[in-house]
Motif scaffolding. Structure first.
Motif, PDB file in Angstrom:
ATOM      1  N   ALA A 164       0.803  -1.225   0.000  1.00 22.78           N
ATOM      2  CA  ALA A 164       0.000   0.000   0.000  1.00 22.78           C
ATOM      3  C   ALA A 164       0.834   1.273   0.000  1.00 22.78           C
ATOM      4  O   ALA A 164       0.425   2.284  -0.554  1.00 22.78           O
ATOM      5  N   ALA A 165       1.998   1.244   0.612  1.00 21.36           N
ATOM      6  CA  ALA A 165       2.854   2.431   0.649  1.00 21.36           C
ATOM      7  C   ALA A 165       4.207   2.167  -0.024  1.00 21.36           C
ATOM      8  O   ALA A 165       5.147   2.916   0.157  1.00 21.36           O
ATOM      9  N   GLY A 166       4.289   1.081  -0.773  1.00 23.19           N
ATOM     10  CA  GLY A 166       5.536   0.753  -1.450  1.00 23.19           C
ATOM     11  C   GLY A 166       6.610   0.213  -0.528  1.00 23.19           C
ATOM     12  O   GLY A 166       7.756   0.067  -0.931  1.00 23.19           O
ATOM     13  N   ASP A 167       6.225  -0.125   0.706  1.00 26.06           N
ATOM     14  CA  ASP A 167       7.223  -0.542   1.696  1.00 26.06           C
ATOM     15  C   ASP A 167       7.182  -2.024   2.054  1.00 26.06           C
ATOM     16  O   ASP A 167       8.052  -2.515   2.760  1.00 26.06           O
ATOM     17  N   LYS A 168       6.180  -2.743   1.585  1.00 31.06           N
ATOM     18  CA  LYS A 168       6.063  -4.170   1.884  1.00 31.06           C
ATOM     19  C   LYS A 168       5.641  -4.889   0.614  1.00 31.06           C
ATOM     20  O   LYS A 168       4.557  -4.666   0.107  1.00 31.06           O
ATOM     21  N   THR A 169       6.499  -5.766   0.113  1.00 35.11           N
ATOM     22  CA  THR A 169       6.200  -6.463  -1.120  1.00 35.11           C
ATOM     23  C   THR A 169       5.612  -7.841  -0.838  1.00 35.11           C
ATOM     24  O   THR A 169       5.798  -8.390   0.247  1.00 35.11           O
ATOM     25  N   ILE A 170       4.940  -8.383  -1.838  1.00 42.15           N
ATOM     26  CA  ILE A 170       4.320  -9.695  -1.653  1.00 42.15           C
ATOM     27  C   ILE A 170       5.310 -10.828  -1.871  1.00 42.15           C
ATOM     28  O   ILE A 170       5.030 -11.958  -1.503  1.00 42.15           O
ATOM     29  N   ALA A 171       6.442 -10.539  -2.481  1.00 50.45           N
ATOM     30  CA  ALA A 171       7.462 -11.561  -2.730  1.00 50.45           C
ATOM     31  C   ALA A 171       8.829 -10.897  -2.754  1.00 50.45           C
ATOM     32  O   ALA A 171       8.948  -9.722  -3.127  1.00 50.45           O
ATOM     33  N   PRO A 172       9.862 -11.601  -2.378  1.00 41.60           N
ATOM     34  CA  PRO A 172      11.193 -10.992  -2.297  1.00 41.60           C
ATOM     35  C   PRO A 172      11.740 -10.482  -3.630  1.00 41.60           C
ATOM     36  O   PRO A 172      12.613  -9.626  -3.643  1.00 41.60           O
ATOM     37  N   MET A 173      11.204 -10.986  -4.751  1.00 40.50           N
ATOM     38  CA  MET A 173      11.713 -10.529  -6.042  1.00 40.50           C
ATOM     39  C   MET A 173      11.188  -9.145  -6.432  1.00 40.50           C
ATOM     40  O   MET A 173      11.696  -8.528  -7.344  1.00 40.50           O
ATOM     41  N   TYR A 174      10.185  -8.655  -5.725  1.00 46.21           N
ATOM     42  CA  TYR A 174       9.640  -7.329  -6.003  1.00 46.21           C
ATOM     43  C   TYR A 174      10.334  -6.306  -5.110  1.00 46.21           C
ATOM     44  O   TYR A 174      10.435  -6.508  -3.906  1.00 46.21           O
ATOM     45  N   PRO A 175      10.779  -5.199  -5.680  1.00 46.29           N
ATOM     46  CA  PRO A 175      11.535  -4.239  -4.875  1.00 46.29           C
ATOM     47  C   PRO A 175      10.660  -3.389  -3.950  1.00 46.29           C
ATOM     48  O   PRO A 175       9.529  -3.058  -4.276  1.00 46.29           O
ATOM     49  N   VAL A 176      11.223  -3.059  -2.812  1.00 52.71           N
ATOM     50  CA  VAL A 176      10.645  -2.051  -1.929  1.00 52.71           C
ATOM     51  C   VAL A 176      10.928  -0.707  -2.591  1.00 52.71           C
ATOM     52  O   VAL A 176      12.038  -0.445  -3.034  1.00 52.71           O
ATOM     53  N   LEU A 177       9.909   0.141  -2.682  1.00 50.25           N
ATOM     54  CA  LEU A 177      10.062   1.416  -3.376  1.00 50.25           C
ATOM     55  C   LEU A 177       9.983   2.622  -2.442  1.00 50.25           C
ATOM     56  O   LEU A 177      10.446   3.705  -2.794  1.00 50.25           O
ATOM     57  N   ALA A 178       9.397   2.457  -1.277  1.00 50.95           N
ATOM     58  CA  ALA A 178       9.219   3.567  -0.344  1.00 50.95           C
ATOM     59  C   ALA A 178      10.569   4.161   0.042  1.00 50.95           C
ATOM     60  O   ALA A 178      11.490   3.449   0.415  1.00 50.95           O
TER      61      ALA A 178
END
Length: 122
Positions: A44-58
């Motif tokens: 929701a805020a770019g700080d928690k991804t659903i899988a490790p391959m997706y980057p954190v953006l926050a």
């Protein structure tokens, strides 16, 4: 071919420069992030991804995010590999929905979010 690459590079730089020069709208960035399905993978805020391959953006630098999202757009436009492209089937499908203002706004909003990449910590 070299001439085409130079012209394409110049056009891309102009596009990125124009997008960066626009005043970012954080509320519009949050709305575009939510509306375009970014929350499905990045949280929701770019700080928690659903899988490790997706980057954190926050907290990521906004200019980096603009550059990365623009590179995904070049990737779906079949730009030559020398045009600094990114290809990813998921991001390629999602990036089609975004205009230059959306990219600037999303990048600014994500940059303003607290997270492990945050450069705005006090």
């Amino acid at each position: 071919m070299k001439r085409v690459s130079i012209l394409l590079s110049g056009a891309v730089c102009a596009l990125v420069g124009m997008a960066s020069a626009q005043a970012a709208d954080l509320a519009a960035g949050k709305a575009a992030f939510e509306k375009n399905g970014c929350v499905a993978c990045h949280g929701a805020a770019g700080d928690k991804t659903i899988a490790p391959m997706y980057p954190v953006l926050a907290g990521q630098h906004d200019d980096y995010l603009v550059h990365a999202l623009t590179a995904y757009q070049r990737g779906i436009s079949n730009a030559p590999n020398s045009a600094n492209i990114r290809k990813n089937p998921i991001m390629g499908n999602e990036i089609k929905k975004l205009g230059a203002a959306d990219i600037v706004n999303i990048a600014a909003w994500l940059s303003a979010q607290p997270g492990p990449l945050s450069h705005n910590r006090k």
